[in-house]
Design a protein around this motif. Sequence first.
Motif, short mmCIF file in Angstrom:
data_model
loop_
_atom_site.label_atom_id
_atom_site.label_comp_id
_atom_site.label_asym_id
_atom_site.label_seq_id
_atom_site.Cartn_x
_atom_site.Cartn_y
_atom_site.Cartn_z
N GLY A 77 0.72 -1.22 0.15
CA GLY A 77 -0.03 0.02 0.01
C GLY A 77 0.71 1.13 0.11
O GLY A 77 0.39 2.44 -0.07
N TRP A 78 2.10 1.08 -0.01
CA TRP A 78 3.01 2.26 -0.04
C TRP A 78 2.61 2.87 -1.54
O TRP A 78 2.32 2.33 -2.40
CB TRP A 78 4.27 2.07 0.14
N THR A 79 2.88 4.26 -1.36
CA THR A 79 2.48 4.98 -2.75
C THR A 79 3.97 5.45 -3.53
O THR A 79 4.93 5.24 -3.10
CB THR A 79 1.85 6.52 -2.28
N PRO A 87 4.73 -0.08 -5.38
CA PRO A 87 4.19 1.10 -5.14
C PRO A 87 2.63 1.21 -5.89
O PRO A 87 2.80 1.04 -6.91
CB PRO A 87 5.16 2.27 -5.45
N THR A 88 1.98 2.01 -5.25
CA THR A 88 0.66 2.60 -5.60
C THR A 88 0.32 3.74 -5.89
O THR A 88 0.99 4.73 -5.19
CB THR A 88 -0.45 1.82 -4.66
N THR A 114 -2.40 -2.19 -6.96
CA THR A 114 -1.08 -2.15 -7.50
C THR A 114 -1.20 -2.51 -9.02
O THR A 114 -0.28 -2.48 -9.51
CB THR A 114 -0.28 -3.24 -6.74
N ASP A 123 5.99 7.81 -1.55
CA ASP A 123 6.67 7.16 -0.58
C ASP A 123 8.05 6.43 -1.31
O ASP A 123 9.17 6.53 -0.74
CB ASP A 123 5.88 5.78 -0.06
N ASP A 148 -3.05 5.10 -5.26
CA ASP A 148 -4.16 5.08 -4.19
C ASP A 148 -3.85 4.85 -2.90
O ASP A 148 -4.85 4.84 -1.97
CB ASP A 148 -5.25 5.10 -4.78
N GLY A 149 -2.76 3.91 -2.77
CA GLY A 149 -2.55 3.20 -1.45
C GLY A 149 -3.21 2.04 -1.55
O GLY A 149 -2.96 1.17 -0.63
N LYS A 150 -3.77 1.67 -2.55
CA LYS A 150 -4.73 0.15 -2.34
C LYS A 150 -4.25 -0.61 -3.65
O LYS A 150 -3.78 -1.56 -3.68
CB LYS A 150 -5.92 0.32 -2.62
#
Length: 429
Positions: free
Chosen positions: A178-180, A297-298, A304, A183, A300-302
Amino acid sequence: MQQRKGVERRTVLKAAGASLAVTGLGATATACGGGSGSGDGTVTIRYAWWGAEDRARRINKTIDLFEKKYPKIRVKTDFQPYSDFWKKFNTQASGGNPPDVFQNAIGFLRKYDAKNVLLDLEEQVKAGNLRMEGFRAGLDTFGEIDGKLLGVPVGSNSMALVIDKPVYARAGITPEMGWTWDDFDEAMARVRDRTGRAGDSGMYGVMYLYDLYLRQNGKAFFTEDALGFTESDLTRWWTKAEKGVTSGLFADPKKVAQIKPKSALSAELAGSEFTWDNFTVRYTSEGRSEYGLAPIPTTDGKRTGQYLGSLMLSASRRTEHPVEVARFIDFMVHDPEVARIMGYDRGVPATTAQYAAYRPTDPVNKAIAAYEESLVAADVLEPVTPHPNGADICEAAFLRIGEELGLGKRSVADAVEQFFDESKTALGS
């Protein structure tokens, strides 16, 4: 060409049919897949794949098992490095004499289906010669194109970020699901600033990573018959990659080119590299550090954008022995002993029976299995992006032009224009 010793052709091949050139098969073409038969009912099928000597050694062991179970079926083999394999296969297919069964990948399904090369295996499934149940995480449909079963998965893999674990520890980075991308950019800067190493090996030519990024944003690299993104989309991606090199976040492409075939990660030019999860074995053999798998990495945090990819076994439409070919494929994807011999050479086994049969004990392969299990548990896997006829040419162009961009031989604008020109020609759009 490499061939197994002790396996002889029982009869001379029958005459090849008409050419499989762009105009397609002639209506009066003689069926000929290269298989042969003998007076005692024994038949010989030809099996071709790409890979190195170790893969050949493993596959030959599995063939020995198959021939013991099916003594009336002999298997003649041929393997080549990846690029040489497709050059030879193109020649064979154009001449109407492809191997009866061969290793395949999703980027080639529509291409060779359009040229009438691939056998629809659905009939063999209905006849009970090929089982399509017991596959992991939806892989049973991976080789289906336009309602036809053109390939059967033998293993699975997914994109990952391979990291140098001690480097990431020194930089104080712990990637989590869920890291972006923000990040990720921050992590690249911390690796650079705290370890003196570039954060990543570079993202210019990693087509499958760009595909995931597009999927995260509601697009995809391919639609069923064209590119699924615009010149503006690619301009933003390659501009970001170029800025990453300029700022030292990504490794210097000139240095990366100099140390090939060794990777920038194992050569200690970078702290991480995007690639397929089952390639982790490479870094352990090349480098001196300890390597691990981190999530993609994503946006939107969700999401992939990931899917399980796979090498497949496909059959020639011109084979004289479709039943025997189907039984061979069935054996190779379901037999537990095959999994124990092959390990993760072609990815994590595609069927649950083979997955259960081979449980790795070494840290690298255990990490690969754990990574794929984490993707299933996180429910991030999606259907694979369709690959149109000509996708393989687009992929090669993306890699080549991306490298030229990285080496300073092209501007971003020129690289984008060149890629779209070549891709539109390849896809006929």
